[in-house]
Structures are given as structure tokens and as C-alpha cells.
Design a protein around this motif. Structure first.
Motif, PDB file in Angstrom:
ATOM      1  N   LYS A   2      39.800 -40.942  -6.487  1.00 55.61           N
ATOM      2  CA  LYS A   2      39.653 -40.185  -7.733  1.00 55.61           C
ATOM      3  C   LYS A   2      40.898 -40.327  -8.607  1.00 55.61           C
ATOM      4  CE  LYS A   2      36.750 -37.267  -9.779  1.00 55.61           C
ATOM      5  NZ  LYS A   2      35.328 -37.560  -9.984  1.00 55.61           N
ATOM      6  N   GLU A   3      42.052 -40.321  -7.991  1.00 56.53           N
ATOM      7  CA  GLU A   3      43.297 -40.500  -8.739  1.00 56.53           C
ATOM      8  C   GLU A   3      43.348 -41.889  -9.365  1.00 56.53           C
ATOM      9  OE1 GLU A   3      46.029 -37.612  -5.850  1.00 56.53           O
ATOM     10  OE2 GLU A   3      46.125 -39.792  -5.669  1.00 56.53           O
ATOM     11  N   ILE A   4      42.932 -42.885  -8.590  1.00 55.62           N
ATOM     12  CA  ILE A   4      42.950 -44.259  -9.101  1.00 55.62           C
ATOM     13  C   ILE A   4      42.036 -44.393 -10.306  1.00 55.62           C
ATOM     14  CG2 ILE A   4      42.362 -46.652  -8.560  1.00 55.62           C
ATOM     15  CD1 ILE A   4      43.195 -46.052  -5.658  1.00 55.62           C
ATOM     16  N   TRP A   5      40.834 -43.827 -10.212  1.00 54.87           N
ATOM     17  CA  TRP A   5      39.877 -43.985 -11.304  1.00 54.87           C
ATOM     18  C   TRP A   5      40.280 -43.172 -12.528  1.00 54.87           C
ATOM     19  CZ3 TRP A   5      36.004 -47.142 -12.619  1.00 54.87           C
ATOM     20  CH2 TRP A   5      35.581 -48.051 -11.656  1.00 54.87           C
ATOM     21  N   THR A   6      40.911 -42.048 -12.324  1.00 57.71           N
ATOM     22  CA  THR A   6      41.439 -41.289 -13.463  1.00 57.71           C
ATOM     23  C   THR A   6      42.478 -42.123 -14.206  1.00 57.71           C
ATOM     24  OG1 THR A   6      41.070 -39.203 -12.295  1.00 57.71           O
ATOM     25  CG2 THR A   6      42.582 -39.152 -14.175  1.00 57.71           C
ATOM     26  N   PHE A   7      43.308 -42.823 -13.437  1.00 59.70           N
ATOM     27  CA  PHE A   7      44.323 -43.685 -14.051  1.00 59.70           C
ATOM     28  C   PHE A   7      43.681 -44.904 -14.723  1.00 59.70           C
ATOM     29  CE2 PHE A   7      47.527 -47.164 -13.654  1.00 59.70           C
ATOM     30  CZ  PHE A   7      48.450 -46.650 -14.553  1.00 59.70           C
ATOM     31  N   ILE A   8      42.635 -45.474 -14.099  1.00 58.59           N
ATOM     32  CA  ILE A   8      41.938 -46.614 -14.708  1.00 58.59           C
ATOM     33  C   ILE A   8      41.362 -46.220 -16.067  1.00 58.59           C
ATOM     34  CG2 ILE A   8      39.892 -48.084 -14.518  1.00 58.59           C
ATOM     35  CD1 ILE A   8      40.412 -48.239 -11.513  1.00 58.59           C
ATOM     36  N   ILE A   9      40.756 -45.050 -16.131  1.00 59.52           N
ATOM     37  CA  ILE A   9      40.199 -44.571 -17.398  1.00 59.52           C
ATOM     38  C   ILE A   9      41.306 -44.447 -18.439  1.00 59.52           C
ATOM     39  CG2 ILE A   9      39.106 -42.589 -18.524  1.00 59.52           C
ATOM     40  CD1 ILE A   9      37.621 -42.127 -15.839  1.00 59.52           C
ATOM     41  N   TRP A  10      42.444 -43.907 -18.031  1.00 68.37           N
ATOM     42  CA  TRP A  10      43.578 -43.775 -18.946  1.00 68.37           C
ATOM     43  C   TRP A  10      44.020 -45.142 -19.459  1.00 68.37           C
ATOM     44  CZ3 TRP A  10      48.595 -45.479 -19.353  1.00 68.37           C
ATOM     45  CH2 TRP A  10      49.411 -44.798 -20.248  1.00 68.37           C
ATOM     46  N   VAL A  11      44.088 -46.135 -18.569  1.00 72.54           N
ATOM     47  CA  VAL A  11      44.524 -47.485 -18.957  1.00 72.54           C
ATOM     48  C   VAL A  11      43.536 -48.108 -19.942  1.00 72.54           C
ATOM     49  CG1 VAL A  11      44.881 -49.842 -18.124  1.00 72.54           C
ATOM     50  CG2 VAL A  11      45.864 -47.918 -16.865  1.00 72.54           C
ATOM     51  N   VAL A  12      42.241 -47.948 -19.688  1.00 62.38           N
ATOM     52  CA  VAL A  12      41.229 -48.552 -20.565  1.00 62.38           C
ATOM     53  C   VAL A  12      41.307 -47.954 -21.964  1.00 62.38           C
ATOM     54  CG1 VAL A  12      38.754 -48.824 -20.973  1.00 62.38           C
ATOM     55  CG2 VAL A  12      39.681 -49.161 -18.674  1.00 62.38           C
ATOM     56  N   TYR A  13      41.419 -46.642 -22.061  1.00 57.95           N
ATOM     57  CA  TYR A  13      41.496 -46.033 -23.390  1.00 57.95           C
ATOM     58  C   TYR A  13      42.830 -46.326 -24.074  1.00 57.95           C
ATOM     59  CZ  TYR A  13      37.059 -43.598 -23.065  1.00 57.95           C
ATOM     60  OH  TYR A  13      35.718 -43.322 -23.001  1.00 57.95           O
ATOM     61  N   ALA A  14      43.891 -46.462 -23.291  1.00 54.54           N
ATOM     62  CA  ALA A  14      45.163 -46.896 -23.878  1.00 54.54           C
ATOM     63  C   ALA A  14      45.025 -48.314 -24.428  1.00 54.54           C
ATOM     64  CB  ALA A  14      46.280 -46.830 -22.829  1.00 54.54           C
TER      65      ALA A  14
END
Length: 345
Positions: free
Chosen positions: A284-296
């Protein structure tokens, strides 16, 4: 303790709101179809008049040609200079009624009260913030999305956006009902009222804004494709110009991205309180960070000259796909410390 009567009342309110949203979707769709058809006819008549009247020898528009923005505004053409300073997002022929759109907005407000009321009843039934499982996450996110859209529509003409927002909100509520969880108490790791309310509220609010941003992005891509082919027909003619849609898409993401950033930060703080570490590479932590990276990446590509606005919008939609995967696949199929969907698998 859990109050089954309040939980039942919450479920009824959510189901009733889904039915009302279905009616709102029909009304908004009718408004978009009627407006688009009338706008298309208006543009054809205007084009024929330009051919018949012609342009003055000095290249200026003839004096008897009425300015399109004033002739097709939502208000009467005698409206003073405020209309010229801030023209309507979509120009409508004066004879076109907004009745269907207004009905859709009224139904949406009714559904908003229903979903918010159902969410509050759910919280009262378990005497905690209703943010402990997939179902509760869905109804809170839907509440925020409806509140943002309904409030936004009161200040500006956003009736054309109705179908693009109501449909995904219905999908979110429907998904919540598919993975419905009976009202119950939280597992020990989540039993922290302060961080539950801060972290998950930020997550649901940012997801609600991302949903509206994705809706605007889809509208932009459809309208932009029609403009490039010079085939703006039917309901597509009822949408604003592609550039305006893209600007609104970007603006919504500008608000949503910082909220998701704080979601990531508060999640790390809560993880330290609950498990004694800020980051543990949990799925869950990894995917939260992935979402952040994609929107960044979306915001960066939007500001980079080498990227077109269409390509940048595709990146934003990829971010929404990641949110969907995070909500479904990660919650249901991947085991980790965040496996608290509440769904029996």
C-alpha cells in the motif's frame, strides 16, 4: 458497540442516492444533448450568414454582425459589462433552455445530501470516523466529489460537466456496494482516531478531486479530437473549447496533488505510531508513492514544452488508473500490513 438500525438507515440512504444520481445522469445527458444540437445548428446558421454577408473590404467584421459571445450568452444580451469581462464558459443559443441541466443539478444536490447523510449515519452506527474499510472509503470519497461539483456548479455554469462527474461517482458507490462491509469496529492498527481522521480524510478528498480532474481530462480529449477533425457534432458541441477544458483539468490537479502529498506524509507518520517505522515498503505504501510519482510526472510534463497537452492528460489518466488499481487489486489481492479492506477473500 454497533447500532444496526443506524447502519441500516445509512445503507438505505446510499441506495436511494444511487437511484437519484441515475436520474441526475439522465437529466444532465439530456441537457448536454439539447445544448449541443442547438449550438451546432447555431454555428451552421452563423457560418451561412458569414458567407452571405461577407467580410468588409478592410477585413473588419460588418457592423450588423452580432458578437457571438453576447448573442449566445447564458444571460440576456443586455447584461452589462461583467459578461464581457468574464464570458460564459460555453456559449448557448438564447433560445436553448437550461431546464434539464438545472433539474440534474437539483437531483445531484439531493443525492449529495443523501450520500453525506448516509456517511454520517454510518459513522454514528460505529461511533467512529467512517473510514475503516473499502466501503466507507468509497462513500466518503463520493461525498467529497459530489460536494465539490455541486458547490462549483452554483458559482459557474458547469451543467455540461454533470455526466462526466455523476457517472464515475455512481461507479465508486457501486464498487463500494460490491465490496460492502458490515458496520464493525476497527482493527487495532487503525484504532487511532486522530491519524485515521487526518490521513484517510486527506486521501478521500484528494481522490475526489482526482476523479473530477479525470472527468475533465476525458472531456478535453473527446472535444480536442473533434476539434482536430473539425467535426464538433452532437453533444460534443455543448462542451467548452478544448483549451478551456484542459486548463480546468490542470487547475483541479494543482489542488489535488498537494493533498495527496500530505496523504503520503501523514501515512508515514501514522505508520511510525502504529508499527514503529515510517516506511517499510508495504504494498500500500509503494502504490501510494507510485500514484504520487505519476501525478508529479503529469504536472511536470504539463509544464514541459516538449510535451503536448494531450500527452500530458494521458499521464493524468494513468494516475487515475493507478488509484483504481490501488483501491481494488492492492486491497483485495495483495497481502500486507494495510490489508484492512474488510472484504472476506
Amino acid at each position: 458497540m454497533t447500532d444496526p438500525q443506524l447502519a441500516l438507515a445509512s445503507d438505505i440512504a446510499i441506495w436511494a442516492s444511487l437511484a437519484v444520481l441515475a436520474l441526475a445522469l439522465i437529466s444532465f445527458s439530456a441537457h448536454l444533448a439539447v445544448t449541443g444540437a442547438a449550438r451546432e445548428r447555431h454555428d451552421k446558421v452563423k457560418a451561412r450568414e458569414k458567407v452571405r454577408v461577407g467580410v468588409g473590404a478592410d477585413g473588419e467584421q460588418p457592423a450588423d454582425t452580432v458578437d457571438d459571445d453576447r448573442a449566445t450568452g447564458l444571460t440576456d444580451s443586455t447584461t452589462p459589462t461583467t459578461a464581457a469581462v468574464e464570458p460564459p464558459t460555453v456559449s448557448h443559443p438564447a433560445e436553448v433552455t437550461r431546464r434539464w441541466g438545472v433539474i440534474g443539478l437539483q437531483l445531484t444536490w439531493l443525492a449529495t445530501f443523501g450520500v453525506v447523510g448516509g456517511t454520517i449515519l454510518r459513522g454514528l452506527s460505529v461511533q467512529r470516523w467512517p473510514l475503516g474499510n473499502m466501503y466507507e472509503f468509497a462513500i466518503v470519497a463520493a461525498s467529497f466529489a459530489l460536494i465539490v461539483f455541486s458547490t462549483w456548479s452554483l458559482k459557474r455554469d458547469r451543467l455540461w460537466l454533470g455526466p462526466f462527474v455523476v457517472l464515475p461517482v455512481m461507479a465508486v458507490l457501486g464498487a463500494g456496494k460490491i465490496w460492502y462491509t458490515e458496520a464493525s469496529q476497527l482493527m487495532p492498527a487503525l484504532d487511532n482516531t486522530m491519524w485515521l481522521s487526518i490521513h484517510v480524510t486527506l486521501a478521500t478528498l484528494s481522490v475526489a478531486l482526482f476523479i473530477i480532474g479525470a472527468a475533465l481530462g476525458v472531456a478535453f480529449l473527446l472535444r480536442d479530437s473533434a476539434e482536430k477533425r473539425s467535426r464538433i457534432r452532437g453533444w460534443l458541441a455543448g462542451l467548452p473549447e478544448g483549451d478551456k477544458l484542459e486548463t480546468m483539468t490542470y487547475g483541479v490537479h494543482i489542488f489535488a496533488f498537494p493533498l495527496w502529498t500530505f496523504t503520503l506524509i501523514t501515512g508515514a507518520i501514522w505508520a511510525e505510531v502504529a508499527w514503529g517505522r515510517y516506511w517499510g515498503w508495504d504494498p500500500k505504501e509503494i502504490w501510494t508513492f507510485i500514484i504520487w510519482v505519476v501525478y508529479a510526472a503529469y504536472l511536470h510534463s504539463r509544464a514541459t514544452s516538449g510535451w503536448t497537452k494531450r500527452h500530458a492528460t494521458y499521464v493524468a489518466l494513468l494516475g487515475m488508473l493507478c488509484i483504481i488499481l490501488n483501491y481494488t487489486v492492492v486491497n483485495l489481492l495483495i497481502t500486507g500490513l494495510h490489508s484492512y479492506s474488510g472484504v472476506s477473500t
